[in-house]
Write a protein that holds these residues in place. Structure first.
Motif, short mmCIF file in Angstrom:
data_model
loop_
_atom_site.label_atom_id
_atom_site.label_comp_id
_atom_site.label_asym_id
_atom_site.label_seq_id
_atom_site.Cartn_x
_atom_site.Cartn_y
_atom_site.Cartn_z
N SER A 221 6.05 10.29 -0.32
CA SER A 221 5.22 9.09 -0.33
C SER A 221 5.76 8.05 0.65
O SER A 221 6.97 7.99 0.93
CB SER A 221 5.17 8.48 -1.74
OG SER A 221 6.45 8.03 -2.13
N LEU A 222 4.86 7.24 1.17
CA LEU A 222 5.21 6.15 2.07
C LEU A 222 4.59 4.87 1.53
O LEU A 222 3.40 4.82 1.24
CB LEU A 222 4.69 6.42 3.49
CG LEU A 222 4.91 5.28 4.50
CD1 LEU A 222 6.40 5.09 4.77
CD2 LEU A 222 4.16 5.56 5.80
N TYR B 216 0.86 -1.18 0.00
CA TYR B 216 0.00 0.00 0.00
C TYR B 216 0.89 1.23 0.00
O TYR B 216 1.83 1.34 0.80
CB TYR B 216 -0.91 0.02 1.24
CG TYR B 216 -1.77 1.26 1.33
CD1 TYR B 216 -2.90 1.41 0.55
CD2 TYR B 216 -1.42 2.28 2.21
CE1 TYR B 216 -3.68 2.55 0.63
CE2 TYR B 216 -2.20 3.43 2.30
CZ TYR B 216 -3.32 3.55 1.51
OH TYR B 216 -4.08 4.69 1.59
N GLU B 217 0.61 2.16 -0.89
CA GLU B 217 1.40 3.39 -0.98
C GLU B 217 0.49 4.59 -0.82
O GLU B 217 -0.60 4.63 -1.42
CB GLU B 217 2.15 3.47 -2.32
CG GLU B 217 3.07 4.67 -2.43
CD GLU B 217 3.90 4.65 -3.71
OE1 GLU B 217 4.78 5.52 -3.86
OE2 GLU B 217 3.66 3.77 -4.56
N ALA B 218 0.93 5.55 -0.04
CA ALA B 218 0.12 6.75 0.21
C ALA B 218 0.99 7.99 0.09
O ALA B 218 2.19 7.97 0.41
CB ALA B 218 -0.51 6.69 1.60
N GLN B 219 0.37 9.08 -0.37
CA GLN B 219 1.05 10.36 -0.45
C GLN B 219 0.84 11.11 0.87
O GLN B 219 -0.29 11.38 1.27
CB GLN B 219 0.52 11.20 -1.61
CG GLN B 219 1.21 12.55 -1.75
CD GLN B 219 0.76 13.30 -2.99
OE1 GLN B 219 0.19 12.73 -3.91
NE2 GLN B 219 1.01 14.61 -3.00
N ILE C 203 15.59 8.86 -0.11
CA ILE C 203 14.92 7.56 -0.08
C ILE C 203 15.39 6.83 1.17
O ILE C 203 16.59 6.68 1.40
CB ILE C 203 15.24 6.70 -1.32
CG1 ILE C 203 14.76 7.39 -2.59
CG2 ILE C 203 14.58 5.33 -1.19
CD1 ILE C 203 15.08 6.61 -3.85
N GLY C 204 14.45 6.41 1.99
CA GLY C 204 14.78 5.68 3.21
C GLY C 204 13.91 4.44 3.33
O GLY C 204 12.76 4.42 2.86
N ARG D 147 10.72 14.15 -2.55
CA ARG D 147 11.27 15.18 -3.43
C ARG D 147 10.61 16.51 -3.09
O ARG D 147 10.34 17.33 -3.97
CB ARG D 147 11.01 14.83 -4.90
CG ARG D 147 11.72 13.57 -5.38
CD ARG D 147 11.34 13.28 -6.82
NE ARG D 147 11.94 12.06 -7.32
CZ ARG D 147 13.08 11.99 -8.00
NH1 ARG D 147 13.76 13.12 -8.24
NH2 ARG D 147 13.56 10.84 -8.43
N ALA D 148 10.35 16.69 -1.82
CA ALA D 148 9.62 17.86 -1.36
C ALA D 148 10.35 19.16 -1.68
O ALA D 148 9.74 20.22 -1.84
CB ALA D 148 9.37 17.78 0.14
#
Length: 260
Positions: free
Chosen positions: A29-30, A20-23, A93-94, A85-86
């Motif tokens: 994004s996470l 599951y990916e969310a902004q 990237i972590g 990329r705020a």
């Protein structure tokens, strides 16, 4: 059953992946993932009398390749990945991984053969060499004024696993090879971490662009052990459990790139 091959079945993998990916914010994004993977019907060689079922005292006049019972690989993990990329000049990237990697047939590791039952079969299932309960990775780059860039790559593994092994000097009834004296991966060593940094500076003349790089590997000069002696009788000058390999110490690298 010709030419030393048993009635082979193709290895296969049961794999479940849920993601599951969310902004979370602008350009942030996470991703959360769950992975469950099991490998079956692994192919190995063994004494001819061990197929279809390994038994003590089995005939070993030649070897056969077959699907030996109990040879599996299991992997389960929860993975968190954050990407940002705020800021226009920065990219990060972590990731964090909570996992278990177990099995009886790793991709690499000093171990006994699957020939003589029960010695070469006991304690084979356990934590594999790539197991580390916790893993953290962080990398990215930032563009600074005056055409300067800074990039970094850091990681931490919480542990690596091993287990003592014995040969005929330790287990006289075993004719040859090695066997695990404890379940595979029963012992652990401290975690390993490293941070690498790179600084770049650009220069432009007409249509030619020159960029200089300076890199520092292992910035904190960590020299943690990455392998140990697993032989119960020792490894030459090393005793059981002594470190036999370490991280490379801090080192430097210079580079240049020309674009035209």
């Amino acid at each position: 059953d010709q030419l030393g091959f048993g009635r082979l079945k193709a290895p296969y993998v049961d794999e479940l992946i849920l993601a599951y990916e969310a902004q979370l914010a602008r350009e942030v994004s996470l991703e959360v993932s769950y992975v469950n993977k099991t490998t079956y019907q692994v192919i190995e060689d063994t004494c001819n009398g061990n197929l279809p079922t390994p038994t003590e005292g089995a005939d070993c006049s030649f070897f056969k390749v077959g699907n030996i019972p109990g040879l599996t690989k299991d992997y389960e993990a929860l993975i968190l990945k954050l990407e940002s990329r705020a800021w226009d000049r920065m990219h990060l990237i972590g990731s964090y991984v909570l996992s278990d990697s177990k099995g009886a047939v790793p991709l690499w590791e000093t171990r006994g053969d699957f020939d003589l039952y029960p010695w070469h079969f006991v304690n084979q299932y356990g934590y594999l060499p790539d197991h580390s309960r916790h893993r953290v990775k962080l990398n990215g780059y930032v563009f600074l004024p005056l055409d300067v860039s800074l990039a970094f790559n850091g990681w931490w593994d919480s542990e690596f696993r091993w287990a003592p092994m014995g040969n005929r000097a330790v287990v006289p009834e075993m004719l040859y090879g090695q066997m695990f004296l404890e379940p595979r991966g029963s012992r652990s060593e401290p975690g390993v971490y490293q941070l690498d940094l790179q600084v770049g500076k650009g220069f432009t003349w007409s249509r030619t662009r020159l960029r200089l790089f300076g890199t520092v590997y292992n910035l904190f000069d960590s020299e943690t052990a990455t392998s140990v002696c697993v032989n119960a009788t020792g490894c030459g000058d090393f005793e059981l459990g002594d470190a036999t390999a370490w991280q490379l110490p801090r080192r430097y690298e210079l580079g240049v790139r020309v674009e035209f």
